[in-house]
Design an enzyme around this catalytic site. Structure first.
Site, mmCIF file in Angstrom:
data_model
loop_
_atom_site.group_PDB
_atom_site.id
_atom_site.type_symbol
_atom_site.label_atom_id
_atom_site.label_comp_id
_atom_site.label_asym_id
_atom_site.label_seq_id
_atom_site.Cartn_x
_atom_site.Cartn_y
_atom_site.Cartn_z
ATOM 1 C CB SER A 1 -0.948 0.001 1.189
ATOM 2 O OG SER A 1 -1.993 1.176 0.843
ATOM 3 C CD GLU A 2 -1.517 3.908 -3.058
ATOM 4 O OE1 GLU A 2 -1.978 4.943 -4.297
ATOM 5 O OE2 GLU A 2 -1.287 2.655 -2.961
ATOM 6 C CG ASN A 3 -0.842 3.572 3.399
ATOM 7 O OD1 ASN A 3 -0.378 2.388 3.012
ATOM 8 N ND2 ASN A 3 -1.680 3.851 4.746
#
Length: 278
Positions: free
Chosen positions: A27-29
Site C-alpha cells: 500500500s503506497e501509504n
C-alpha cells in the site's frame, strides 16, 4: 509477486488470494504485507491502507515512509497493480483520478503506479457508469492518469486483454450475458468480433466501411449483418435468423449462423481465419 491494490473494487481481491501462491500486497501509504479485511474483533483504527480502510497485516509485514514506498513503485519493483477506473480506452489509456467540475480530494499514487513499464496494470471496475454511460471506450473523455498503460480490464460483465496498437480482445464473458444487441454496443468496436464477421464472409474492408458509416456501434452491427445478408441471398431462413438475433445469446447466434451457412452450402472460409468461436 509484489502487488498494489487501488481504491474501490481492487482491495476485495485480498480476500481471494489462493493460499498456494505467495503475493505480497503493498500500500503506497507505507505498508508491505497486507492481509485480508479484518473481522470485527481484529479492527485496529491505526492500521489502514491508502484508502483509509482498516486492514490486517501478515507475519513479516513492514512499515515505511512514503518516499520509500514510491521508490518501490517508480523503480518497477511492484509486479502488478490493480487500480480502479472511471474510463479505459481500447488502446489502454486510463482515466481514474478526477471528474472536471467536481471536488478532487487528492491525486493519489495512481500516476506513479501506472508509469513503470515493468508493472502490469489490471484495471478492475464496474462495466458502466451511472446512467449506463460507457467506461470501456474508443477514447477517454476524462483527464488521463496514464497513456497506453493498461494490460487487462476486468468488469462484472467481461474481461479484456489490451494491446496498445491492436486494441481490445474479449477473453471472458459473464455466463448468460447476451452480446447481440443487449450489450453489443459496448463490445462491437473491439477486435474480438472481427473473426466472427470474417467467418460470415465479410472482408476487413467491408467491416471498416460498415463501422465508418455508422452513427454508433449498434448501427455498425446492423450494417455488417446487412452486408452478410446480401452475400448470402434474400432467402427466408436468413431473414428469420436476422430477426431473431436480438433474442439469442452470443454462442447460440454464432452456432445458428454457421449451421445455416454449412447447410446452405454458402459457407465462406477466409484463408487464415480461425473457425473456432472467438
Amino acid at each position: 509477486m509484489y502487488a498494489n491494490l487501488g481504491l474501490g473494487i481492487p482491495p476485495l481481491a485480498s480476500d481471494f488470494i489462493n493460499p498456494s501462491i505467495t503475493v505480497h500486497l503493498q500500500s503506497e501509504n507505507g505498508v508491505l504485507g497486507l492481509g485480508p479485511y479484518p473481522l470485527q474483533n481484529e479492527v485496529d483504527a491505526d492500521l489502514i491502507n491508502a484508502g483509509k480502510e482498516t486492514v490486517t497485516v501478515l507475519p513479516g509485514a513492514s512499515y515505511f515512509f512514503s518516499d520509500e514506498s514510491f521508490a518501490m513503485i517508480r523503480g518497477g519493483h511492484v509486479n502488478l497493480t490493480m487500480p480502479g477506473g472511471m474510463q479505459v480506452s481500447k488502446y489502454g489509456d486510463l482515466a481514474n483520478w478526477m471528474i472536471p467540475g467536481k471536488m478532487v480530494k487528492r491525486m493519489g499514487g495512481a500516476m506513479d503506479l501506472v508509469s513503470s513499464a515493468k508493472t502490469k496494470v489490471v484495471v478492475t471496475m464496474e462495466h458502466s457508469a451511472k446512467g449506463n454511460a460507457y467506461k470501456v471506450m474508443e477514447k477517454c473523455t476524462l483527464p488521463l492518469t496514464g497513456k497506453q498503460c493498461v494490460n487487462r480490464i476486468i468488469t462484472e460483465k467481461a474481461v479484456f486483454d489490451v494491446d496498445n496498437k491492436k486494441g481490445l480482445t474479449l477473453i471472458e464473458l459473464w455466463e448468460g450475458l447476451h452480446l447481440f444487441f443487449d450489450y453489443f454496443a459496448e463490445i462491437v468496436p473491439f477486435n474480438s468480433w472481427n473473426p466472427l464477421m470474417r467467418q460470415m464472409g465479410l472482408t476487413d474492408n467491408e467491416i471498416l466501411v460498415a463501422r465508418a458509416r455508422a452513427a454508433d456501434p449498434k448501427e455498425a452491427l446492423y450494417k455488417m449483418l446487412l452486408v452478410w445478408r446480401e452475400k448470402m441471398g434474400q432467402d427466408a431462413s436468413v431473414n428469420t435468423l436476422l430477426a431473431a438475433l436480438d433474442t439469442l445469446g452470443e454462442r447460440d447466434a454464432m452456432e445458428k449462423i454457421q449451421d445455416h451457412l454449412l447447410d446452405s452450402g454458402k459457407y465462406i472460409y477466409e484463408e487464415g481465419a480461425s473457425s473456432a468461436v472467438p
